[in-house]
Design an enzyme around this catalytic site. Structure first.
Site, PDB file in Angstrom:
ATOM      1  N   TYR A  23     -50.645   1.189  45.423  1.00 44.08           N
ATOM      2  CA  TYR A  23     -49.918   0.325  44.489  1.00 44.08           C
ATOM      3  C   TYR A  23     -48.472   0.114  44.947  1.00 44.08           C
ATOM      4  CZ  TYR A  23     -53.785   0.285  41.223  1.00 44.08           C
ATOM      5  OH  TYR A  23     -55.020   0.082  40.640  1.00 44.08           O
ATOM      6  N   GLU A  54     -58.160   4.674  36.599  1.00 46.25           N
ATOM      7  CA  GLU A  54     -58.922   5.002  37.816  1.00 46.25           C
ATOM      8  C   GLU A  54     -59.015   6.510  38.019  1.00 46.25           C
ATOM      9  OE1 GLU A  54     -56.727   2.638  40.621  1.00 46.25           O
ATOM     10  OE2 GLU A  54     -57.240   0.836  39.478  1.00 46.25           O
TER      11      GLU A  54
END
Length: 398
Positions: free
Chosen positions: A98, A140
């Site tokens: 990310y 996640e």
């Protein structure tokens, strides 16, 4: 969720950012892949990149998330986030990635919007990004924990069955001989293969066997390209090379299009083309558990010969005490169904029905609209898009 100052800035700049999202995401992917070519080689779907569909999906998700933060500041868009998180988990996305996305996305925003990206604007959109990214990381993490975080596992093809001219089913067992964790009907696994150029590309395929089996079963349609998209690299590789004895790498099962509701809930399961794959698994589960309420089965295809898993489709539906089957074929329907496109005008849809849709986007939009006209609550209509979620993209950019 979003600070008041950032909310005001995002609200003021959303039209300008939204108008340039296509250009921003194109520049973002180009810059990131130039700096990190291994991401395109081994993580991102090269076919979707070539077709531009991944760019559309990313732009749509950003716009949808930002709009939701402004319109509903007291709650998170968990349905959208869950769908993205399941896909990411099936790919093995990690939290550090990310930061990579952030670096190249904000470079693209600055490159496209130039001086309009003041420190205040950058800070506001930075807050939007990390609210979304951190929410996905948390979801996640939970998905990995629930799956036991097994990573990639090797599975041997024990049987290959031809369903139609362009659809093949593979039955697989774990090479290590270990236990086969369960899955929920409607979920998918990622399959990773090494292609001739050394790339290790990943694709998702629905599990078509009954939950609880000691094996995995996936059904793969060979994707043939057209003017807007190339041939499917992984589907062609599997059709050409995967035989009994071949070994494939599979992820744990993921996916949020799963059956929900009590045994007395009326259901409608609608599919078109290869969208039949998760629906067949759902029917297998319903037949096994003896679902008592009405189950309306709807499918559209080119012809009976092109209808993959048709025998299973009929067999499982036939085991349901309140099951009804409605098939439409564009050509050569004969006595196998109705000729034409799916049309629910003459189909009885009981009150309180929950619907599950899978197929091409125009098909699902049409069925959804007809279901709403028949009184089905929008919240009770669930769908699965194979590939980037362009439904979300179009809604996010509307």
């Amino acid at each position: 969720m979003l600070s008041e100052q950032s909310a005001a800035t995002v609200r003021a700049t959303l039209p300008a950012v939204g108008a340039h999202l296509g250009e921003i995401t194109e520049r973002f992917y180009a810059g990131m892949f130039a700096a990190r070519p291994e991401l395109l080689r081994d993580l991102f779907n090269r076919g979707n990149q070539a077709a531009g569909t991944q760019r559309q999906a990313l732009a749509g998700s950003i716009a949808a998330f930002a709009t939701h933060l402004l319109d509903h500041p007291d709650r998170r868009p968990d349905v959208m986030l869950s769908r993205i998180a399941h896909k990411h988990a099936s790919l093995g996305v990690t939290p550090d990635q990310y930061a990579i996305v952030h670096e190249h996305l904000f470079a693209a925003i600055a490159g496209v919007l130039g001086e309009a990206v003041t420190p205040e604007v950058a800070a506001a959109w930075d807050e939007v990004y990390w609210l979304m990214a951190n929410a996905l990381v948390a979801i996640e993490k939970r998905l990995y924990e629930e799956a036991g975080d097994p990573g990639w596992r090797q599975w041997e093809v024990v049987e290959r069955a031809t369903e139609t001219d362009d659809v093949v089913t593979f039955r697989l067992r774990p090479v290590d001989g270990g236990p086969v964790p369960g899955f929920r009907a409607g979920q998918y696994v990622s399959v990773r293969v090494e292609l001739p150029d050394g790339a290790r590309q990943i694709r998702q395929y629905s599990l078509t066997g009954a939950p609880g089996s000691a094996e995995r079963q996936i059904t793969v349609k060979r994707v043939n390209g057209d003017g807007s998209a190339p041939d499917g690299e992984v589907s062609h590789h599997l059709h050409t090379h995967a035989r009994a004895g071949s070994v494939l790498e599979l992820s744990a099962p993921y996916g949020d299009l799963v059956l929900d509701g009590a045994a007395d809930t009326p259901l409608l399961l609608a599919s078109a083309g290869i969208g039949v794959t998760p629906i067949v698994a759902m029917l297998a589960q319903l037949a096994e558990t003896g679902h008592r309420a009405p189950v309306t089965v709807v499918h559209g295809d080119r012809s009976p010969a092109a209808h993959a898993l048709r025998a299973d489709h009929l067999a499982y539906a036939g085991k349901l005490p309140e099951g009804s089957v409605h098939f439409w074929y564009e050509a050569d329907a004969g006595e196998s169904g109705r000729t034409g496109l799916v049309d629910l005008a003459g189909v009885d849809v009981p009150a309180g029905t929950r619907a599950y849709l899978c197929g091409p986007l125009p098909f699902m939009r049409t069925v959804r609209a007809q279901l709403i006209e028949k009184g089905v609550a929008p919240a009770d209509i669930h769908y699965e898009v194979f590939g980037p979620d362009l439904w979300l993209a179009q809604e996010g950019q509307a």
